[in-house]
Structures are given as structure tokens and as C-alpha cells.
Design a protein around this motif. Structure first.
Motif, mmCIF file in Angstrom:
data_model
loop_
_atom_site.group_PDB
_atom_site.id
_atom_site.type_symbol
_atom_site.label_atom_id
_atom_site.label_comp_id
_atom_site.label_asym_id
_atom_site.label_seq_id
_atom_site.Cartn_x
_atom_site.Cartn_y
_atom_site.Cartn_z
ATOM 1 N N ALA A 82 0.829 -1.215 0.000
ATOM 2 C CA ALA A 82 0.000 0.000 0.000
ATOM 3 C C ALA A 82 0.857 1.255 0.000
ATOM 4 N N GLU A 83 2.057 1.185 0.568
ATOM 5 C CA GLU A 83 2.943 2.353 0.595
ATOM 6 C C GLU A 83 3.350 2.800 -0.804
ATOM 7 N N SER A 84 3.320 1.865 -1.768
ATOM 8 C CA SER A 84 3.691 2.199 -3.138
ATOM 9 C C SER A 84 2.518 2.771 -3.932
ATOM 10 N N GLY A 85 1.374 2.939 -3.281
ATOM 11 C CA GLY A 85 0.221 3.545 -3.937
ATOM 12 C C GLY A 85 -0.842 2.565 -4.378
ATOM 13 N N GLN A 86 -0.648 1.290 -4.125
ATOM 14 C CA GLN A 86 -1.649 0.300 -4.508
ATOM 15 C C GLN A 86 -2.822 0.290 -3.525
ATOM 16 N N ARG A 87 -3.976 -0.110 -4.048
ATOM 17 C CA ARG A 87 -5.145 -0.337 -3.189
ATOM 18 C C ARG A 87 -5.117 -1.813 -2.790
ATOM 19 N N GLY A 127 -4.493 3.371 1.977
ATOM 20 C CA GLY A 127 -4.456 2.421 0.872
ATOM 21 C C GLY A 127 -4.559 0.962 1.269
#
Length: 406
Positions: free
Chosen positions: A36-41, A71
Motif C-alpha cells: 500500500a505504501e507504493s500507492g496500490q489499493r 491504501g
């Protein structure tokens, strides 16, 4: 087809499996938070009846996904609602049939719930998460290995029997009136047949989702001989049923800098086991998590653990390759190649007939429908080499021999 058309959308599903107590839930939660830290849901969901996912995250979670970090959502699955919805009509008929046989209602209700059904329908909820379109990645914290292996085979096994149930409908219609004259045994009517078909379709959806190209298993273990041996058997069983493993996680390795001779000797033994893992799980990545001086609880600690574990890798990437079943042209005729990593030749038995291959690997069994290209051909031999079972077929259709043994 559902499950976003068997993951045609590309939704990633990662299933973390392992023996109870190896830290599977912790690794799954840490992986979700880092992804989630990389922008994924991302959603991390647990089918483990131990309900420890909330404990690891340090917060209360329930059957509806709740946000735990930006996220990242978390959920503790409960399959009872889905079970009651999908099994109600079929289960009601089974209960009436048991009552006709002389069981009281309470006994009938207990017997009609086949072992593992509730957990299976918890697993079916994963398809709902994929279908929702809310998440790029669904991470599953599975129940302990033995139970999860049984659940992963249930869609195929129950689907097999439900298909047979459907095929026998004309016969049941023909005999139903005769049976009614003999007594009041409940007859499975068209409504039950329709419910059975819906149940079979739902189970097929689970099977398609879990065997899709964007779904993979990660096996979590500790560097101990007994745990590694069980994990290797699990790897073989997953290959038998067509599930891809892309990584193994060796958890709780003692840190390099230790202060006493006892701990140093323990780490040395663990490193020997680590070499065994790297050699014994070919084609998949090996991730290592050292034992932490503090218990990894809460989002911050889990994120740090995941950064060390993945060491620059993307947590949701496919980290290794696992070859699927394939048909190739051999020197003397077509061959069916089925990966069985870590299988021992003495544990493998093969029998062919009626358009199916019947496989036994140790305690695990599977019936495979032959691909169309092999229909009408006979097995002339089988061999196990480098973790792949090769079943050889006669070059001519409708040859006389009809079975083979490995």
C-alpha cells in the motif's frame, strides 16, 4: 465467469500459507502494508479461524474491510453468511432426507454441514473482493497448511460430484414416482437441481480465481528440518492441483551478530537449513526475515519488517515461476507434463481411463480431465524427472492400451 472474468482485470491475489505458528499472519499483514505504501489499493483478508490478523495489526477488525493504513484495508473473513446463502436450499433438502432416515432435526443440522464448508465459503469471499473492483491486490492469510490444502481441493472435488448430480437428473425423474410410492423420502426436484448448479458455479469460480495467472502462493516456514519437510510436501501438493508458488519465506532466522555460543550454534544450524530451502524449491524466490528483538505488532513495525523481507523487491510482483500443466510433442507421441516439485518417485501413482488421469502423490489425490488433444489416446508410460511428471501417450487415437503406472 465472475471474479472479474477470472482476473482478466489483472487483480493480483497472493495467498500466504504455512504450518501453524510460523508467522504466516505477520508476513501477510506486513506485505500488505508495504504494498500500500507504493500507492496500490490493497486488502489483507484472513481465512484463519484463529482470528489473529487483528492482533498483529494492533486493532480490531471484522467481516467488512476497514482501512488500517492509507491504501491498506484489513478483514477477518467469516464464511457462515455466504454458506447459509449458498447452501440453504441444498442443505435443507439434505436435512429433510436425514429426517426421513430417522435423525432428529438437531442431528440432521449438524451432519448436513460438511467439514470445511464454512471455511470454503470464507475463501469464496475472496472472489467478491476481486469482483468489487475496489482493490488492486488481495492478500490472503490462509488457515494452517493441512486445512488450507483440503479447502483448495474442495471446489474441484465437490464440483465433480455436483456435475454427476446434474447428469443423473433424468434418472432421478424417472424413479421419483416409484420411490414416492414406497415412502415419503424427499426427492431432489428441479429447484434443488438449480441450487446445486449455482453452488457448483460458485465453487468453479473459486477454482478459476485461485488457479489464474495473477494468483500465486507464498509458503512461510521457519528454518527447522520438520517444518521444511512439511513445506516441501505442500509445494508438491500445490503443483499437483495446479496452484503456482512464486516464493518461499524463511521466517525467524536468528540475526548474524549473536552474543553467545549457544545462539551462534543455533544460527549455524539454521543456515544449513536455509541452504536446503534454496536448493529444494527451484524456480521460486527465497525471502528471509530475521528474528526481531521486539514483537512485530502494529503498522509501523510491520512495514519495517516487510522492507527488510523484500529487500527492494515489489511485494506484489510475481517473484518466481512455476510451470503449468502442458501438452508437448514427444519423440514417440504426445506427452502431458505436470510439475510435481519435490515429489518422490515412489509416492507417485498414475492411472488413466474414461478421458481422465487419476494421480496419487503420497496422501494427495487428483482426477484430471484430459485435454482435448489427448482424448481417445492411451497412456504408454510415465516418468518423473527433475520435478516434472511426464505421461506419454500413444501416437494413434484409440490404441489398445488404456493405462499407465509411474
Amino acid at each position: 465467469m465472475s471474479a472479474r472474468e477470472a482476473q482478466g482485470s489483472g487483480t493480483r491475489v497472493i495467498m500466504f500459507m504455512g504450518k501453524g505458528g510460523v508467522g504466516k499472519t505477520t508476513v501477510a499483514a506486513a506485505s500488505a502494508i508495504l504494498a500500500a505504501e507504493s500507492g496500490q489499493r490493497v486488502v489483507v483478508t484472513s481465512t484463519d479461524p484463529a482470528h489473529s490478523l487483528g492482533d498483529v495489526l494492533g486493532r480490531r477488525i471484522g467481516s467488512v474491510p476497514v482501512q488500517v493504513t492509507p491504501g491498506c484495508h484489513a478483514q477477518q473473513l467469516n464464511g457462515r453468511d455466504r454458506l447459509e446463502e449458498s447452501w440453504a436450499e441444498v442443505g435443507g433438502w439434505v436435512r429433510r432426507a436425514f429426517g426421513w432416515a430417522g435423525l432428529d432435526d438437531l442431528e440432521a443440522q449438524e451432519l448436513m454441514l460438511l467439514p470445511g464448508l464454512e471455511e470454503l465459503f470464507a475463501l469464496a469471499e475472496v472472489t467478491s473482493l476481486v469482483d468489487s473492483g475496489r482493490f488492486d491486490t488481495v492478500i490472503v492469510d490462509c488457515a494452517p497448511t493441512a486445512e488450507t490444502l483440503r479447502l483448495l481441493t474442495l471446489p474441484e472435488v465437490l464440483g465433480f460430484y455436483l456435475d454427476r448430480f446434474e447428469q443423473q437428473r433424468p434418472l432421478r425423474r424417472a424413479v421419483s414416482e416409484t420411490v414416492r410410492r414406497l415412502g415419503d423420502l424427499p426427492i431432489a426436484d428441479a429447484q434443488i437441481a438449480g441450487a446445486t448448479r449455482r453452488l457448483a458455479d460458485e465453487l468453479s469460480g473459486v477454482r478459476r480465481l485461485l488457479s489464474a495467472d495473477t494468483t500465486s502462493v507464498r509458503l512461510v516456514m521457519t528454518p527447522e528440518r520438520v517444518v521444511i519437510a512439511e513445506t516441501r510436501r505442500t509445494h508438491t501438493a500445490l503443483g499437483l492441483h495446479g496452484y503456482a508458488t512464486d516464493a518461499v519465506v524463511v521466517n525467524r532466522l536468528l540475526p548474524e551478530h549473536v552474543s553467545d555460543d549457544f545462539t551462534a550454534r543455533w544460527r549455524s544450524a539454521q543456515l544449513e537449513r536455509l541452504d536446503e530451502v534454496r536448493e529444494g524449491f527451484g524456480g521460486v524466490d527465497t525471502l528471509i526475515a530475521e528474528m526481531s528483538p521486539i514483537e512485530p505488532i502494529g503498522a509501523g513495525t510491520l512495514a519495517e519488517m516487510a522492507r527488510v523481507l523484500y529487500d527492494g523487491r515489489e511485494p506484489t510482483a510475481v517473484l518466481g515461476t512455476s510451470q503449468p500443466m502442458s501438452v508437448v510433442t514427444g519423440a514417440d507421441g504426445p506427452e502431458l507434463h505436470l510439475p510435481l516439485p519435490n515429489a518422490d518417485r515412489g509416492e507417485v501413482d498414475v492411472w488413466a481411463g474414461d478421458g481422465e488421469i487419476h494421480l496419487t502423490v503420497g496422501a494427495h489425490r487428483r482426477n484430471l480431465l484430459l485435454p482435448d488433444a489427448l482424448h481417445g489416446r492411451s497412456v504408454v508410460g510415465a516418468s518423473l524427472s527433475d520435478g516434472t511428471l511426464v505421461i506419454r501417450f500413444d501416437a494413434d487415437v484409440d490404441a489398445e492400451r488404456d493405462d499407465g503406472d509411474a
